[in-house]
Design an enzyme around this catalytic site. Structure first.
Site, mmCIF file in Angstrom:
data_model
loop_
_atom_site.group_PDB
_atom_site.id
_atom_site.type_symbol
_atom_site.label_atom_id
_atom_site.label_comp_id
_atom_site.label_asym_id
_atom_site.label_seq_id
_atom_site.Cartn_x
_atom_site.Cartn_y
_atom_site.Cartn_z
ATOM 1 N N ARG A 1 2.099 1.182 10.255
ATOM 2 C CA ARG A 1 1.629 1.587 8.929
ATOM 3 C C ARG A 1 2.792 1.476 7.943
ATOM 4 O O ARG A 1 3.638 2.348 7.875
ATOM 5 C CB ARG A 1 1.074 3.019 8.965
ATOM 6 N N ARG B 1 0.984 -6.492 12.546
ATOM 7 C CA ARG B 1 0.377 -5.845 13.722
ATOM 8 C C ARG B 1 0.185 -6.854 14.857
ATOM 9 O O ARG B 1 0.240 -6.487 16.036
ATOM 10 C CB ARG B 1 -0.948 -5.186 13.343
ATOM 11 N N SER C 1 -10.306 -5.810 10.138
ATOM 12 C CA SER C 1 -11.579 -5.224 9.722
ATOM 13 C C SER C 1 -12.391 -6.328 9.069
ATOM 14 O O SER C 1 -11.889 -6.992 8.160
ATOM 15 C CB SER C 1 -11.353 -4.097 8.710
ATOM 16 N N GLU D 1 -6.308 -0.884 15.549
ATOM 17 C CA GLU D 1 -6.950 -1.828 14.627
ATOM 18 C C GLU D 1 -5.993 -2.943 14.214
ATOM 19 O O GLU D 1 -4.841 -2.695 13.862
ATOM 20 C CB GLU D 1 -7.415 -1.086 13.372
ATOM 21 N N ARG E 1 0.840 -1.197 0.000
ATOM 22 C CA ARG E 1 0.000 0.000 0.000
ATOM 23 C C ARG E 1 0.873 1.244 0.000
ATOM 24 O O ARG E 1 1.826 1.343 0.777
ATOM 25 C CB ARG E 1 -0.930 0.014 1.218
#
Length: 428
Positions: free
Chosen positions: A282, A395, A357, A354, A267
């Site tokens: 991130r 994560r 999701s 987070e 990403r």
């Protein structure tokens, strides 16, 4: 993609539903495009009817030995007009499709209202954050002190937002992915897949990354700078797993499909300048075990609860405290009708962050992909698609490091991971 017939029948209702998400529907632009389409279709029908009538007249004239030259000339002119109308109609239909591709999904009635992440609603919590007898460090400090997390080398190789793992941390990263895959395939009924990491544009349109979010993707041109085929590095294996049913009509008995894959994800983080620049939260490249379900429309909300529980199972067996959040209308993803985020407790940040999701996209992706099944009447009907992280591997590694740290800087290995790491009980 939204059903265009819904806009045609209830434009004001769709506008109101999108307004819940903070999106303004340009009703005038849609009405203008629809008006142009109707005009072209009406004229196309008139031309075809006139051509049919003339064909009969030509047949009658010829049967009587009469001159049909004028009639033939008119038919030829109408043929030329029909070609022009067809081209114009295709152009309008393409503009309508582009209009629809820019619109997000309508949210489910149970999605809470709100303007931002601050308005997300906590559904439940699991586990109690650990009371440390010392000041807990974040994963960056822990990993660098161990000499096993090396951002300097990663930056030398690739730049910012990359990480380089060594030794016990690299082994734990691998162990986490394998533990997740084993749990989901052996206990939750998912089929493990190995998928391409590069995909074509059609795949990204199907799962909504294109055209709206192209800036978030890394692209490569096949054959070098002058190549004619543009491929994209996947940002999630949701793309490859969901697109397996693109342009497919499944048998009802084939549903539900449960697919999982462990892949790297890429990403550009184009919209996150300045966010989480420290550590592994991130990154431009990270690993994820993805869960995708393709289901009958009548059971997609049961499937959403199920896929969320499957992701929760991983956190529970690792002993990581977390909470489940229902995302509000201002924070929910573009394709989703309803989403639960799992947020894991990070002692180094003293915050929940987070880690997964889980979303029900209903028929939004399926309409783009033309992914269908034969219903009880034998007619093709759009499936519903769901996706969830089960989990984001990097994560999860961060969460284990911070929650299982010792005062001396070592990291205990959770019991469920020890068999995957040759019985190692701690990383020192």
């Amino acid at each position: 993609m939204l059903d265009i017939n819904l806009l045609r029948s209830d434009l004001a209702g769709v506008a109101a539903a999108l307004a819940r998400r903070g999106v303004t529907l340009d009703t005038a632009a849609f009405a203008a495009l629809e008006g142009e389409r109707k005009t072209l279709q009406t004229r196309t029908q008139d031309v075809q009817q006139r051509r049919n009538a003339l064909s009969k007249e030509i047949g009658i004239a010829r049967s009587k030995g009469q001159d049909a030259a004028a009639l033939l000339a008119e038919v030829a002119g109408l043929g030329d007009e029909a070609k022009r109308l067809a081209a114009d109609l295709d152009a309008v239909q393409a503009r309508l499709r582009d209009f629809l591709l820019d619109l997000p999904n309508l949210v489910h009635a149970s999605t809470p209202g709100g303007a931002s992440a601050d308005d997300n609603v906590e559904v439940r919590r699991w586990g109690q954050p650990r009371d440390f007898a010392f000041a807990p460090k974040d994963h960056t400090a822990l990993g660098e002190a161990l000499g096993l997390l090396d951002f300097a080398t990663a930056a030398k190789l690739s730049g910012a937002r990359f990480s380089f793992l060594r030794g016990g941390l690299a082994a734990m990263h691998r162990a986490l992915a394998q533990f997740m895959l084993d749990t989901h395939t052996r206990e939750h009924g998912y089929t493990e897949c190995y998928t391409p990491y590069l995909v074509n544009a059609a795949s990204l349109v199907g799962t909504t990354q294109l055209p709206k979010f192209e800036q978030d993707m890394f692209a490569a041109v096949k054959g070098g700078a002058d190549g004619d085929e543009r491929l994209y590095l996947i940002s999630t294996s949701e793309i490859t797993l969901a697109n397996t049913v693109r342009d497919t009509i499944l048998a009802a008995a084939d549903l539900p499909l449960r697919l999982t894959a462990h892949t790297p994800c890429f990403r550009s983080e184009a919209g996150s300048y300045g966010k989480d620049t420290r550590g592994m939260i991130r990154q431009h490249q990270f690993d994820k075990v993805e869960l995708v379900q393709v289901v009958h429309p009548e059971r997609s909300y049961d499937a959403l609860e199920e896929i969320t529980r499957h992701a929760e199972t991983i956190l529970q067996r690792l002993g990581l405290p977390y909470r489940v959040m229902a995302l509000c209308t201002g924070d929910i993803g573009f394709a989703s009708a309803k989403t639960y985020d799992l947020e894991v407790w990070l002692p180094g940040q003293q915050a929940y962050r987070e880690i997964s999701s889980c979303s029900n996209c209903e028929a939004f992706q399926a309409r783009r992909m033309q992914a269908r099944f034969r219903n009880a009447q034998g007619k093709p009907e759009l499936v519903h698609t769901l996706n969830g992280s089960g989990l984001a591997v990097g994560r999860t590694l961060v969460a284990v490091m911070e929650n299982f740290q010792r005062e001396d800087g070592a990291i205990d290995v959770p019991a469920v991971l020890q068999p995957y790491m040759g019985g190692v009980t701690a990383i020192r």
